[in-house]
Design a protein around this motif. Structure first.
Motif, PDB file in Angstrom:
ATOM      1  N   ALA A 361     -42.988   4.872 -11.017  1.00  0.00           N
ATOM      2  CA  ALA A 361     -42.668   5.978  -9.869  1.00  0.00           C
ATOM      3  C   ALA A 361     -42.579   5.171  -8.640  1.00  0.00           C
ATOM      4  N   GLN A 362     -43.972   4.616  -8.342  1.00  0.00           N
ATOM      5  CA  GLN A 362     -43.923   3.885  -7.145  1.00  0.00           C
ATOM      6  C   GLN A 362     -43.022   2.730  -7.025  1.00  0.00           C
ATOM      7  N   LYS A 363     -42.927   1.991  -7.844  1.00  0.00           N
ATOM      8  CA  LYS A 363     -41.873   0.853  -8.056  1.00  0.00           C
ATOM      9  C   LYS A 363     -40.580   1.363  -7.657  1.00  0.00           C
ATOM     10  N   ALA A 364     -40.037   2.537  -8.515  1.00  0.00           N
ATOM     11  CA  ALA A 364     -38.819   3.168  -8.127  1.00  0.00           C
ATOM     12  C   ALA A 364     -38.701   3.491  -6.825  1.00  0.00           C
ATOM     13  N   TYR A 365     -39.642   4.156  -6.371  1.00  0.00           N
ATOM     14  CA  TYR A 365     -39.422   4.719  -4.955  1.00  0.00           C
ATOM     15  C   TYR A 365     -39.382   3.709  -3.962  1.00  0.00           C
ATOM     16  N   ALA A 366     -40.556   2.716  -4.047  1.00  0.00           N
ATOM     17  CA  ALA A 366     -40.821   1.727  -2.778  1.00  0.00           C
ATOM     18  C   ALA A 366     -39.817   0.808  -2.888  1.00  0.00           C
ATOM     19  N   GLU A 367     -39.536   0.138  -4.033  1.00  0.00           N
ATOM     20  CA  GLU A 367     -38.738  -0.775  -3.841  1.00  0.00           C
ATOM     21  C   GLU A 367     -37.379  -0.420  -3.707  1.00  0.00           C
ATOM     22  N   GLY A 368     -36.930   0.700  -4.334  1.00  0.00           N
ATOM     23  CA  GLY A 368     -35.534   1.294  -4.058  1.00  0.00           C
ATOM     24  C   GLY A 368     -35.529   1.649  -2.515  1.00  0.00           C
ATOM     25  N   ALA A 369     -36.431   2.220  -1.914  1.00  0.00           N
ATOM     26  CA  ALA A 369     -36.358   2.399  -0.522  1.00  0.00           C
ATOM     27  C   ALA A 369     -36.307   1.265   0.333  1.00  0.00           C
ATOM     28  N   LEU A 370     -36.897   0.225  -0.191  1.00  0.00           N
ATOM     29  CA  LEU A 370     -36.639  -1.112   0.493  1.00  0.00           C
ATOM     30  C   LEU A 370     -35.352  -1.696   0.405  1.00  0.00           C
ATOM     31  N   ALA A 371     -34.775  -1.575  -0.891  1.00  0.00           N
ATOM     32  CA  ALA A 371     -33.455  -1.972  -1.168  1.00  0.00           C
ATOM     33  C   ALA A 371     -32.277  -1.232  -0.216  1.00  0.00           C
ATOM     34  N   LEU A 372     -32.621   0.162  -0.082  1.00  0.00           N
ATOM     35  CA  LEU A 372     -31.428   0.755   0.853  1.00  0.00           C
ATOM     36  C   LEU A 372     -31.515   0.444   2.002  1.00  0.00           C
ATOM     37  N   THR A 526     -30.326  20.252   3.511  1.00  0.00           N
ATOM     38  CA  THR A 526     -31.527  19.649   3.150  1.00  0.00           C
ATOM     39  C   THR A 526     -31.389  19.254   1.697  1.00  0.00           C
ATOM     40  N   SER A 527     -31.061  20.256   0.699  1.00  0.00           N
ATOM     41  CA  SER A 527     -30.874  19.883  -0.752  1.00  0.00           C
ATOM     42  C   SER A 527     -29.657  18.973  -1.049  1.00  0.00           C
ATOM     43  N   PHE A 528     -28.591  18.992   0.032  1.00  0.00           N
ATOM     44  CA  PHE A 528     -27.481  17.883   0.002  1.00  0.00           C
ATOM     45  C   PHE A 528     -27.890  16.691  -0.007  1.00  0.00           C
ATOM     46  N   LEU A 529     -28.801  16.510   1.449  1.00  0.00           N
ATOM     47  CA  LEU A 529     -29.351  15.283   1.577  1.00  0.00           C
ATOM     48  C   LEU A 529     -30.125  14.664   0.559  1.00  0.00           C
ATOM     49  N   ARG A 530     -31.193  15.540  -0.119  1.00  0.00           N
ATOM     50  CA  ARG A 530     -32.002  15.093  -1.174  1.00  0.00           C
ATOM     51  C   ARG A 530     -31.033  14.411  -2.432  1.00  0.00           C
ATOM     52  N   ALA A 531     -30.049  15.187  -2.656  1.00  0.00           N
ATOM     53  CA  ALA A 531     -29.049  14.788  -3.851  1.00  0.00           C
ATOM     54  C   ALA A 531     -28.159  13.634  -3.278  1.00  0.00           C
ATOM     55  N   PHE A 532     -27.887  13.378  -2.307  1.00  0.00           N
ATOM     56  CA  PHE A 532     -27.227  12.356  -1.748  1.00  0.00           C
ATOM     57  C   PHE A 532     -27.972  11.075  -1.890  1.00  0.00           C
ATOM     58  N   GLY A 533     -29.171  11.288  -1.231  1.00  0.00           N
ATOM     59  CA  GLY A 533     -29.999  10.404  -1.171  1.00  0.00           C
ATOM     60  C   GLY A 533     -30.360   9.815  -2.675  1.00  0.00           C
ATOM     61  N   HIS A 534     -30.556  10.550  -3.549  1.00  0.00           N
ATOM     62  CA  HIS A 534     -30.823  10.225  -4.933  1.00  0.00           C
ATOM     63  C   HIS A 534     -29.531   9.464  -5.421  1.00  0.00           C
ATOM     64  N   ALA A 535     -28.425   9.941  -5.289  1.00  0.00           N
ATOM     65  CA  ALA A 535     -27.203   9.291  -5.804  1.00  0.00           C
ATOM     66  C   ALA A 535     -26.916   7.928  -5.238  1.00  0.00           C
ATOM     67  N   VAL A 536     -27.293   7.754  -4.065  1.00  0.00           N
ATOM     68  CA  VAL A 536     -27.261   6.520  -3.473  1.00  0.00           C
ATOM     69  C   VAL A 536     -28.176   5.668  -3.948  1.00  0.00           C
ATOM     70  N   VAL A 537     -29.586   5.864  -4.097  1.00  0.00           N
ATOM     71  CA  VAL A 537     -30.627   5.066  -4.691  1.00  0.00           C
ATOM     72  C   VAL A 537     -30.425   4.750  -5.967  1.00  0.00           C
ATOM     73  N   GLY A 538     -29.931   5.856  -6.826  1.00  0.00           N
ATOM     74  CA  GLY A 538     -29.406   5.408  -8.430  1.00  0.00           C
ATOM     75  C   GLY A 538     -28.426   4.317  -8.399  1.00  0.00           C
ATOM     76  N   TRP A 539     -27.311   4.582  -7.538  1.00  0.00           N
ATOM     77  CA  TRP A 539     -26.457   3.327  -7.321  1.00  0.00           C
ATOM     78  C   TRP A 539     -27.032   2.182  -7.177  1.00  0.00           C
ATOM     79  N   LEU A 540     -28.138   1.908  -6.011  1.00  0.00           N
ATOM     80  CA  LEU A 540     -28.565   0.796  -5.765  1.00  0.00           C
ATOM     81  C   LEU A 540     -29.326   0.149  -6.929  1.00  0.00           C
ATOM     82  N   TRP A 541     -29.872   1.090  -7.534  1.00  0.00           N
ATOM     83  CA  TRP A 541     -31.084   0.694  -8.727  1.00  0.00           C
ATOM     84  C   TRP A 541     -30.154   0.164  -9.706  1.00  0.00           C
TER      85      TRP A 541
END
Lengths: 597, 597
Positions: A361-372, A526-541
């Motif tokens: 989870a940490q790796k997915a969050y932190a490295e995903g955030a850095l990639a973004l 805020t829910s839209f932002l959360r959804a959009f954020g996950h959709a973007v970071v999922g794409w980058l992953w």
């Protein structure tokens, strides 16, 4: 032990393999740089961050900035660390050669300062703000202002701030009251005298440099002498701590805020023009308007957007360091047993399923955030150095992504730091382990430079709905390219299909929201932002996993983190999208009296 | 301002309307009490918590326990607050009249101490641990041990601790090494001399009472003189700070832990039998075995289960106080505008949709957590005072629910406190606002007395799978009753159907897991815990909403929080259940080298 900052293999992967930094060196703007520049800057940054910033981490927390008769005094370790950064010439890195900069790619600059942020968010805030301040001046200031106020920052003779908030106006900048009265013209432009109180001013005073350059939002008077109302009444002023003749300007530190973390960055209540330090009889702090009247907020967003990207980077970097500390701890801490053959043996906690989940989870969050954030930096380079079409595309995407680049790392870098405490158990809750402070430092990031709620309104209201979803469609074309490039790999095909379904639903919800009455469409921003954020970071992953097809530990780790994110996190996007599309009366019917009074 | 603790209307609703405390007074065990007892105890608790505990909140944080030549010294406010609690006779509340107690319903006791926890978790830890310690002694000690060690605690002449962890053994208690060597029999039972180090001992030393009663897990030697291995080698010992003749026992405070929060509770490394304070030449701290050899861990779980419920209550109480502070702040803080008619006007932030969402989330989390813990307390009363069938049912349910009662409030009470900071914006990040400390104090709760991961293993491995899902089926019958009682109300019918679907899926996943190979079934124990917790709390919210059919603000608020929980949180249960049912190789294939090394 405990000195790992950002994983250099990961930075090299992101810069070279994923974001193709070498392609930039073929462009005239970056032609003087090469692969060697990248290695040299990252080597220097890694070493200086470890040697100067990391030793200041705890000192910055335990010896808070103090208000003395001479102004704000920092812990000596903090002052020394920032001076080392200045002496290494790093402030000049991201600037163009026209203002004495090194004209490094922004991608490289962000990778560089990310290492300093991983070592100490609070110390790195000084250069981060200074660079953003000088960049605004370089963009909007007149030649004399650039000479007088931007160049000294690029050279490290002065550091910079942004003065927006007031005690009564935080998220709502339209309500600021600080007043700037015209006081003629001089060589530096339209001179004004400022009166008002600015709150939450990071780096508002300190003893690192003798001078400080404040960028201050203030209201000017109209023809009737009354302050002009609304956003168009706000202009931007450059207000130095010392005037060109060396006299102290009329700026007083009225108090310091005592924070949960991020303590090494002095956080001031500044009084402009209260007369205590008035250099002459007239009263008011002297400043010069930047650009045209009424452009203040728009200009300030040049710095604000950079600060938001910086906040995202810092949050990601702190998350990454917490992850590395967690891996190190989990490898060394023996607790409980693991089954092996027909028997059991004592096990390091890294072998336990629950700890593996937390590390993934940490790796997915932190490295995903850095990639973004680094993806955003690469867009900035396209904006600065690409051809007209490339630059325009990058600018639109950057505009759309900025609230996500700020908010997603702030939420999930923090979540990664929360997991770092959990992995360390009771030890992680003590001040003997850096993860305790990393959490406290990082907790500021979802608040400052626009809360997560404000980012949601910006994303949905301004960036998505105003252009009828055109920006989202442009982004989606990039997502489709990643999906198309991934479906052939049998290991990635299920992830590609899951991502495709997420974006289809997202597109449908955007279309629904575009036709909804405005106030209610924003209820679930805020829910839209959360959804959009996950959709973007999922794409980058997925896009990163696509390049990690090998059997090395590094590649297997990246693929595992991507799988974890798609299994545990990406499904949440559909729930948030359902909420974003909800039309009901829950918010309207929840009147104040529903809560305890 | 800022002194609200638990909402008394909510406590009255929970105790009288929802949990039917008055039915208890019809039972012989509680026949001496009445509705008046409830009012008197809650009035007293509310007043004392506000007057003595709340003023100690910040003092407990800023003046940490200090190690002096005479032992650990607390901030005077902390010592004074606990003494006030003792002087009010509240330690005797939950005990039977046979040991000098007031024989209050456990439900009332928990509601009472919950108010002290809302005021200061760290101060309330002293009475909470003391009550749990004395209760263990009353359950398992011989008459002389009860007389010597339980009664002084019930009277407030001594306070108690639980000494389980060691530096190398935290979550893994089977690995403790402290040794207890037999030293004959005396009036207090089987005397032993203890040698070893105990870590993380809350209230391990202090200056509130002259004496302290430690309950210590230690290993005894077998016939060959070597320590008996495994769990059956562990016995429980009562080890007082001072021996019956007044001499100091051989217990030394080797150090204090410096925590992120919860600082007012001294947290000690205690060395038993290192000889510095040896009362005679023989060496070793003198203690007496409680009950039979090898029963130590089972007995300790009597106290541990109570401590886990106490942790859940404290986490819920801190969440509730943070919610009340947030409501108060959101009402008073004007920021931005709201549309009204064709124009806009300045608005308190409580009017903004995003803040309403955060307040509803807090309310759903914090009041849901409080309801969960008080439901467990009501089960405890059924166990103590019900007929044989009622008591057995309650005992089984309590056994099943205890990991949820510990973990859910710890996770979501903390999440509520995190939102309290967010609602307060930059102000909430400063130490001028209690929400900053509430967050830091509450962050301990997902760690101590068994981390969330450990609760997951306990729930799925021990409580759900070992009896093939029989406990879950018993709980489900209660859920069905709530569903049946709710479907007729058109406003609640959709929630009832959603809850029914969640529990059907949960039942199916339990059946799947029961047939899966054990180690892999437990890989997703934490996801199962999260799903189960949400399914339970969703049930309780529906059950409460069922009783809130009116149009009062209180009833509308409860229904709104229930709706929010069912819209925003309960859907997550299905995602976690999908994960719990997953059979893949992600965890097995994620080898150590996938992480940075």
């Amino acid at each position: 032990m405990g000195t790992a900052l950002l994983d250099r293999r990961d930075l090299d992967f992101l810069l070279f393999d994923w974001l193709g930094i070498e392609a930039l060196f073929a462009r005239p703007h970056y032609a003087e740089h090469s692969r060697d520049t990248v290695a040299a800057v990252l080597d220097l940054s890694e070493r200086l961050a470890a040697d100067a910033f990391l030793p200041a981490l705890r000192a910055s927390d335990r010896s808070e900035p103090a208000l003395t008769a001479d102004g704000v005094a920092l812990a000596p370790e903090v002052t020394a660390a920032v001076r080392d950064y200045i002496d290494a010439g790093l402030l000049a890195g991201p600037f163009g050669q026209d203002v004495g900069g090194l004209q490094l790619p922004q991608l490289l600059h962000y990778a560089s300062i990310g290492q300093f942020m991983a070592a100490s968010l609070a110390v790195a805030a000084y250069p981060m703000l200074t660079i953003a301040n000088a960049r605004l001046l370089a963009a909007f200031g007149n030649a004399a202002q650039v000479e007088a106020f931007a160049l000294p920052q690029i050279r490290g003779q002065a550091l910079g701030t942004m003065c927006l908030s007031e005690p009564q106006a935080g998220s709502s900048l339209a309500d600021i009251r600080t007043l700037a009265l015209p006081d003629g013209e001089d060589a530096l432009g339209a001179r004004h005298r400022l009166h008002g109180n600015k709150m939450w001013i990071s780096a508002g005073d300190h003893d690192i440099t003798g001078d400080i350059v404040h960028l201050v939002l203030a209201r000017t008077p109209g023809a009737d002498g009354k302050p002009l109302p609304g956003i168009k009444g706000i202009s931007l002023f450059v207000v130095p701590k010392h005037l060109p003749d060396g006299q102290a300007n009329d700026i007083a530190v009225a108090g310091l805020n005592h924070k949960m973390g991020y303590r090494g960055t002095s956080n001031c209540l500044l009084n402009f023009g209260e007369g205590r330090h008035a250099p002459d009889g007239a009263g008011g702090a002297i400043g010069w308007r930047i650009g045209e009247p009424g452009e203040g907020l728009a200009q300030m967003f040049h710095m604000m957007n950079e600060a938001r990207t910086g906040v995202g980077l810092g949050a990601a970097a702190a998350g990454c360091r917490g992850h590395l500390l967690s891996v190190e701890y989990a490898r060394g801490r023996v607790q409980g047993r693991t089954a092996e053959g027909g028997t059991t043996r004592p096990a390091a906690i890294i072998e336990h399923a629950d700890v593996k989940h937390m590390l993934l989870a940490q790796k997915a969050y932190a490295e995903g955030a850095l990639a973004l954030v680094l993806y955003a930096a690469r867009l900035l380079d396209d904006q600065l150095s690409g051809d007209a079409g490339t630059a325009a595309d990058a600018g639109r995407l950057l505009d759309l992504l900025t609230p996500v680049v700020k908010a997603w790392p702030s939420e999930y870098g923090l979540a990664a730091n929360d997991l770092a405490i959990q992995i360390h158990g009771g030890y992680g809750y003590t001040r003997d382990y850096d993860v305790e402070q990393l959490y406290r430092d990082n907790r500021l990031n979802p608040i400052h430079e626009g809360t997560t709620g404000i980012q949601g309104l910006d994303l949905l209201g301004r960036k998505v709905l105003r252009d009828g979803g055109a920006g989202v469609a442009q982004l989606r074309a990039r997502v489709e390219a990643t999906v198309a490039a991934s479906v052939a790999d049998a290991r990635l095909a299920p992830l590609a299909r899951q991502l495709e379904a997420t974006w289809q639903r997202l597109g449908a919800v955007v279309a629904e929201l575009a036709s909804a009455p405005a106030p209610q469409a924003l209820e679930q921003a805020t829910s839209f932002l959360r959804a959009f954020g996950h959709a973007v970071v999922g794409w980058l992953w997925l896009d990163m996993a696509r390049l990690c097809a090998g059997d090395t530990a590094f590649h297997r780790g990246k693929r595992a983190a991507a799988r974890w994110f798609f299994a545990h996190e990406l499904p949440r996007a559909a729930l948030w999208l359902d909420l974003a599309a909800t039309r009901d009366d829950l918010i309207a019917s929840t009147t104040q009296d529903c809560f305890h009074c």
